[in-house]
Scaffold this motif. Structure first.
Motif, mmCIF file in Angstrom:
data_model
loop_
_atom_site.group_PDB
_atom_site.id
_atom_site.type_symbol
_atom_site.label_atom_id
_atom_site.label_comp_id
_atom_site.label_asym_id
_atom_site.label_seq_id
_atom_site.Cartn_x
_atom_site.Cartn_y
_atom_site.Cartn_z
ATOM 1 N N ILE A 165 -0.119 6.706 5.592
ATOM 2 C CA ILE A 165 -0.843 7.079 4.780
ATOM 3 C C ILE A 165 -1.835 7.835 5.808
ATOM 4 C CG2 ILE A 165 -2.938 6.398 3.587
ATOM 5 C CD1 ILE A 165 -1.406 4.161 2.541
ATOM 6 N N ILE A 166 -2.187 7.236 6.855
ATOM 7 C CA ILE A 166 -3.118 8.070 7.832
ATOM 8 C C ILE A 166 -2.758 9.404 8.261
ATOM 9 C CG2 ILE A 166 -4.870 7.404 9.691
ATOM 10 C CD1 ILE A 166 -4.546 4.358 9.020
ATOM 11 N N VAL A 167 -1.510 9.219 8.857
ATOM 12 C CA VAL A 167 -0.864 10.342 9.706
ATOM 13 C C VAL A 167 -1.098 11.672 9.011
ATOM 14 C CG1 VAL A 167 0.876 11.252 10.653
ATOM 15 C CG2 VAL A 167 0.785 9.008 10.657
ATOM 16 N N PRO A 168 -0.846 12.021 7.780
ATOM 17 C CA PRO A 168 -1.005 13.287 7.293
ATOM 18 C C PRO A 168 -2.237 13.853 7.048
ATOM 19 C CG PRO A 168 0.382 12.040 5.637
ATOM 20 C CD PRO A 168 -0.124 11.118 6.879
ATOM 21 N N LYS A 204 -10.541 -1.166 -2.240
ATOM 22 C CA LYS A 204 -9.017 -1.646 -2.196
ATOM 23 C C LYS A 204 -8.359 -0.034 -2.809
ATOM 24 C CE LYS A 204 -9.445 -6.108 -3.876
ATOM 25 N NZ LYS A 204 -8.669 -6.849 -3.464
ATOM 26 N N ILE A 205 -7.164 0.024 -2.036
ATOM 27 C CA ILE A 205 -6.376 1.263 -2.202
ATOM 28 C C ILE A 205 -5.433 0.981 -3.613
ATOM 29 C CG2 ILE A 205 -4.472 2.474 -1.363
ATOM 30 C CD1 ILE A 205 -5.336 1.295 1.359
ATOM 31 N N ASP A 230 -1.025 -1.920 2.623
ATOM 32 C CA ASP A 230 -1.715 -2.669 3.784
ATOM 33 C C ASP A 230 -2.784 -1.425 4.317
ATOM 34 O OD1 ASP A 230 -2.541 -3.826 5.967
ATOM 35 O OD2 ASP A 230 -0.625 -3.846 6.949
ATOM 36 N N PRO A 231 -4.054 -1.876 4.158
ATOM 37 C CA PRO A 231 -5.115 -0.619 4.714
ATOM 38 C C PRO A 231 -5.074 -0.430 6.257
ATOM 39 C CG PRO A 231 -5.934 -2.928 4.106
ATOM 40 C CD PRO A 231 -4.609 -3.017 3.991
ATOM 41 N N LEU A 232 -4.373 -1.413 7.124
ATOM 42 C CA LEU A 232 -4.141 -1.244 8.537
ATOM 43 C C LEU A 232 -3.022 -1.911 8.861
ATOM 44 C CD1 LEU A 232 -5.187 0.089 11.190
ATOM 45 C CD2 LEU A 232 -6.430 -2.202 11.584
#
Length: 176
Positions: free
Chosen positions: A164-167, A132-133, A24-26
């Motif tokens: 994914i975003i946090v690190p 796309k991821i 999920d991208p967000l």
């Protein structure tokens, strides 16, 4: 079973599951965390905090962020707008010196310029299609836990989350 090859001299890594991974991208939880980090007034009650959170979430969502970086820029837009409004309010107070009033107005103009720049950046990002991821690339990075589980898989019954975003972004550590 698919073998994921690591670059260079590293050994190939065998994935544990063979099911298709969904990314999920967000995720809603990431958006919730970003908005809950927005500061509020001192001595705010829980009801006031909940009302402010709902209003700020609506403002962030109105920017239509599609992924984590766009959500971060949308949150920055909300912060810049709040700062500009506060500076204009402080400059309008009748009991302050003229030099302080001018300083508040200067800060408000700077915040409005930053807000315009952030909106322009967000619009530029949103004009391009969302990339796309690739799940195998995410798995190769060792972020298998940050993938959204398959809803039909009984082994993953807990609520979906993403890290994914946090690190990749230092903001959550700085807010603590």
């Amino acid at each position: 079973m698919t073998i994921l090859h690591w670059p260079g001299t590293m050994k190939p890594r065998h994935p544990g599951k063979t099911r298709k991974l969904i990314v999920d991208p967000l995720p809603w939880e990431v958006l919730h965390t970003l908005v809950s980090g927005l500061p509020g007034p001192m001595n705010e009650t829980d009801a006031e905090r909940a009302t402010r959170f709902d209003a700020q979430m609506a403002k962030v969502v109105s920017y239509n962020p599609r992924n984590g970086p766009e959500a971060m820029v949308a949150v920055q837009c909300v912060i810049m707008r709040l700062m500009a409004e506060d500076c204009h309010r402080d400059a309008a107070r009748p009991d302050i010196a003229l030099s302080l009033k001018n300083a508040h107005l200067r800060t408000a103009r700077e915040c409005e310029k930053l807000l315009a720049d952030q909106k322009r950046l967000l619009a530029q990002w949103q004009r391009s299609p969302l990339r796309k991821i690739e799940p195998t690339a995410v798995a190769n990075l060792g972020l298998a836990q940050s993938l959204i589980p398959d809803p039909d898989d009984p082994d993953f019954a807990e609520e979906a989350y993403s890290a994914i975003i946090v690190p990749l972004h230092p903001a959550p550590k700085m807010l603590q």
